[in-house]
Design a protein around this motif. Structure first.
Motif, mmCIF file in Angstrom:
data_model
loop_
_atom_site.group_PDB
_atom_site.id
_atom_site.type_symbol
_atom_site.label_atom_id
_atom_site.label_comp_id
_atom_site.label_asym_id
_atom_site.label_seq_id
_atom_site.Cartn_x
_atom_site.Cartn_y
_atom_site.Cartn_z
ATOM 1 N N LEU A 113 0.830 -1.201 0.000
ATOM 2 C CA LEU A 113 0.000 0.000 0.000
ATOM 3 C C LEU A 113 0.866 1.253 0.000
ATOM 4 O O LEU A 113 0.595 2.212 -0.728
ATOM 5 C CB LEU A 113 -0.941 -0.003 1.199
ATOM 6 N N THR A 150 -3.679 4.432 6.097
ATOM 7 C CA THR A 150 -3.917 4.471 4.652
ATOM 8 C C THR A 150 -4.143 5.854 4.069
ATOM 9 O O THR A 150 -4.369 5.967 2.875
ATOM 10 C CB THR A 150 -5.122 3.579 4.284
ATOM 11 N N LYS A 165 -8.897 1.153 3.366
ATOM 12 C CA LYS A 165 -8.746 2.581 3.100
ATOM 13 C C LYS A 165 -9.808 3.414 3.808
ATOM 14 O O LYS A 165 -9.499 4.432 4.423
ATOM 15 C CB LYS A 165 -8.777 2.837 1.599
ATOM 16 N N HIS A 219 -5.267 3.990 -4.766
ATOM 17 C CA HIS A 219 -5.369 2.722 -5.497
ATOM 18 C C HIS A 219 -5.778 2.988 -6.917
ATOM 19 O O HIS A 219 -6.560 3.816 -7.226
ATOM 20 C CB HIS A 219 -6.381 1.797 -4.801
ATOM 21 N N TYR A 276 -2.180 6.341 0.991
ATOM 22 C CA TYR A 276 -2.269 5.394 -0.111
ATOM 23 C C TYR A 276 -3.354 5.796 -1.098
ATOM 24 O O TYR A 276 -4.387 6.297 -0.741
ATOM 25 C CB TYR A 276 -2.596 3.984 0.401
#
Length: 113
Positions: free
Chosen positions: A82, A108, A101, A113, A111
């Motif tokens: 991540l 997170t 998330k 995605h 991070y």
């Protein structure tokens, strides 16, 4: 919780109080085992149950061991993937990724995605 993490439980801050709030499901990979010192410190023999019915018969404080859990990715590897913004396809279900998330698990915020 992996057996390796459960073995470190007695080093956690106020770890004894966790048994007042939850049960523990320990995922035991074939190369891991719960140490005798951890078993003694956690009163493992009186906490361990064999079935989910036994586990949920009490509100908290029990331990169930899932034997031979050989899924090869660890939480540390998930955090690293991540953090590196690596694709998680094939490693985790998309719903699990969204849950991680949306609940800010593994820090997170950084991070995408």
């Amino acid at each position: 919780l992996g057996a390796d993490s459960f073995n470190s439980l007695p080093q956690w801050y106020q770890w004894q109080s966790l048994f007042e709030f939850c049960h523990f499901a320990i995922l035991n990979r074939s190369e891991s085992e719960i140490s005798e010192s951890t078993k003694l410190a956690t009163d493992f023999s009186s906490r361990k149950v064999e079935t989910k019915s036994e586990l949920f018969a009490e509100p908290n404080g029990k331990v169930i061991v899932i034997e031979e859990f050989d899924y090869k990715i660890s939480s540390s590897q998930i955090r690293e993937m991540l953090a590196a913004n690596e694709p998680m396809d094939g490693e985790l279900d998309e719903a699990v990724i969204r849950y991680i998330k949306s609940n800010n698990l593994y820090d997170t915020e950084q991070y995408t995605h």
